[in-house]
Motif scaffolding. Sequence first.
Motif, mmCIF file in Angstrom:
data_model
loop_
_atom_site.group_PDB
_atom_site.id
_atom_site.type_symbol
_atom_site.label_atom_id
_atom_site.label_comp_id
_atom_site.label_asym_id
_atom_site.label_seq_id
_atom_site.Cartn_x
_atom_site.Cartn_y
_atom_site.Cartn_z
ATOM 1 N N TYR A 209 0.856 -1.179 0.000
ATOM 2 C CA TYR A 209 0.000 0.000 0.000
ATOM 3 C C TYR A 209 0.894 1.231 0.000
ATOM 4 O O TYR A 209 1.799 1.360 0.826
ATOM 5 C CB TYR A 209 -0.901 -0.008 1.229
ATOM 6 C CG TYR A 209 -1.802 1.203 1.340
ATOM 7 C CD1 TYR A 209 -2.823 1.420 0.417
ATOM 8 C CD2 TYR A 209 -1.640 2.122 2.373
ATOM 9 C CE1 TYR A 209 -3.660 2.518 0.527
ATOM 10 C CE2 TYR A 209 -2.478 3.219 2.491
ATOM 11 C CZ TYR A 209 -3.485 3.417 1.561
ATOM 12 O OH TYR A 209 -4.313 4.504 1.665
ATOM 13 N N VAL A 210 0.636 2.129 -0.960
ATOM 14 C CA VAL A 210 1.469 3.329 -1.134
ATOM 15 C C VAL A 210 0.575 4.558 -0.955
ATOM 16 O O VAL A 210 -0.060 5.023 -1.914
ATOM 17 C CB VAL A 210 2.131 3.345 -2.528
ATOM 18 C CG1 VAL A 210 3.107 4.513 -2.640
ATOM 19 C CG2 VAL A 210 2.838 2.017 -2.811
ATOM 20 N N PRO A 211 0.485 5.113 0.247
ATOM 21 C CA PRO A 211 -0.448 6.221 0.482
ATOM 22 C C PRO A 211 -0.114 7.501 -0.271
ATOM 23 O O PRO A 211 -0.977 8.356 -0.451
ATOM 24 C CB PRO A 211 -0.370 6.431 2.003
ATOM 25 C CG PRO A 211 0.920 5.822 2.424
ATOM 26 C CD PRO A 211 1.175 4.693 1.482
ATOM 27 N N GLU A 212 1.153 7.628 -0.732
ATOM 28 C CA GLU A 212 1.514 8.825 -1.495
ATOM 29 C C GLU A 212 0.986 8.784 -2.924
ATOM 30 O O GLU A 212 1.011 9.796 -3.629
ATOM 31 C CB GLU A 212 3.031 8.996 -1.523
ATOM 32 C CG GLU A 212 3.673 9.266 -0.167
ATOM 33 C CD GLU A 212 3.927 7.984 0.614
ATOM 34 O OE1 GLU A 212 3.668 6.879 0.051
ATOM 35 O OE2 GLU A 212 4.364 8.079 1.775
ATOM 36 N N ALA A 213 0.530 7.614 -3.384
ATOM 37 C CA ALA A 213 -0.056 7.486 -4.722
ATOM 38 C C ALA A 213 -1.558 7.728 -4.594
ATOM 39 O O ALA A 213 -2.313 6.843 -4.193
ATOM 40 C CB ALA A 213 0.225 6.097 -5.296
ATOM 41 N N VAL A 214 -2.006 8.918 -4.938
ATOM 42 C CA VAL A 214 -3.355 9.357 -4.597
ATOM 43 C C VAL A 214 -4.241 9.482 -5.834
ATOM 44 O O VAL A 214 -3.822 10.009 -6.866
ATOM 45 C CB VAL A 214 -3.311 10.715 -3.864
ATOM 46 C CG1 VAL A 214 -4.724 11.177 -3.497
ATOM 47 C CG2 VAL A 214 -2.448 10.622 -2.616
ATOM 48 N N ILE A 215 -5.460 8.990 -5.699
ATOM 49 C CA ILE A 215 -6.500 9.289 -6.667
ATOM 50 C C ILE A 215 -7.679 9.923 -5.927
ATOM 51 O O ILE A 215 -7.856 9.712 -4.720
ATOM 52 C CB ILE A 215 -6.990 8.047 -7.441
ATOM 53 C CG1 ILE A 215 -7.700 7.059 -6.498
ATOM 54 C CG2 ILE A 215 -5.859 7.374 -8.180
ATOM 55 C CD1 ILE A 215 -8.458 5.956 -7.225
ATOM 56 N N ARG A 216 -8.472 10.689 -6.651
ATOM 57 C CA ARG A 216 -9.713 11.250 -6.108
ATOM 58 C C ARG A 216 -10.882 10.533 -6.775
ATOM 59 O O ARG A 216 -10.992 10.524 -8.005
ATOM 60 C CB ARG A 216 -9.769 12.761 -6.346
ATOM 61 C CG ARG A 216 -8.721 13.508 -5.542
ATOM 62 C CD ARG A 216 -8.765 14.998 -5.767
ATOM 63 N NE ARG A 216 -8.439 15.378 -7.140
ATOM 64 C CZ ARG A 216 -7.195 15.372 -7.643
ATOM 65 N NH1 ARG A 216 -6.181 14.960 -6.896
ATOM 66 N NH2 ARG A 216 -6.973 15.740 -8.892
#
Length: 320
Positions: A209-216
């Motif tokens: 899990y990579v929390p810095e890779a963000v989608i809305r």
Amino acid sequence: MSSTTRPAVSIVIPTHTEDRWDSLVRTVACARSQNFAPAEVIVVVDHNPELYRRVRRDLAGVTVLENAYAKGVSGNRNTGAFHAQTSVVAFLDDDVIADPDWLGRLVEPFADPRVVGSGGAISPAWEFERPRWMPDEFLWAVGGSYTGMPTRTAPIRNVWSASMVVRRETFVAVGGFRVGFGKLGDRNRPEDTELCLRMSALDGGHWMYVPEAVIRHEVPASRSTFNWFLHRCYAEGRGKVQMAGLTERGDTLATERAYIWSLPRAVVRNLGAALRGRGVDHALRAGGVLAGVAAAGVGTVVETVAARRTPRTAQLEAAR
């Protein structure tokens, strides 16, 4: 991992209705403009000939396919992933907007050959305001990352298909998403979690899990009502029992049990904040937690009773 050593990636975007046309156009645009450019963007249309023709006509620079399987998002994604020639395949839903570095960040964990897939943070993009009663711990109900998930890059049991990257070799080896088990009509079964479990089990690999890779992720007003929230939690309870019925592993729902045990703390924390004068919203969110647990619990009981009446072979056949 430098850009020169990153594996080539194809992005698969499933779609099914012209009602989401504007969202689809935005999703395709952000996929094509990633800082780490994809080798191919593949749009797969789910048994909708008019939409298929429109995508082919109006969206330049993408590969357009029709779902080669039974109707449903699982077959839609499989069609795109099996078509791809890259060693890594990414999935985006047709109602999301990805940050420019989304793809590059999710590909980084694949430097470790034991990683079979990765996923990023999902931020709800409310059409109107977020409901006052919506608890942080239940943002998953609207397709968002929730309180309790890792805040730094870390191993995780499963990620969500709205923002998912897979090692194609492993994905193909397990047969991809389980066709017939997923989101279709009023059914809402966790096809992404079920896929993650099978891919991990194949050769002992793991997910990151990579929390810095963000989608809305868009949340329309129709999904911001309390009634919809209860229905979604009820469906989740049923879906997780159905998922557990597809595997022999005894720890399939261990993550769900740990999550449930964390929720009393959320109730106490919110009630405490309300009593300290921090606003009635905290009291409403405490009520939201209790209501969500109750709805999911009812769904779990209903599906458990139904499963006991149905032979396992019939369950497996129904999920195909």
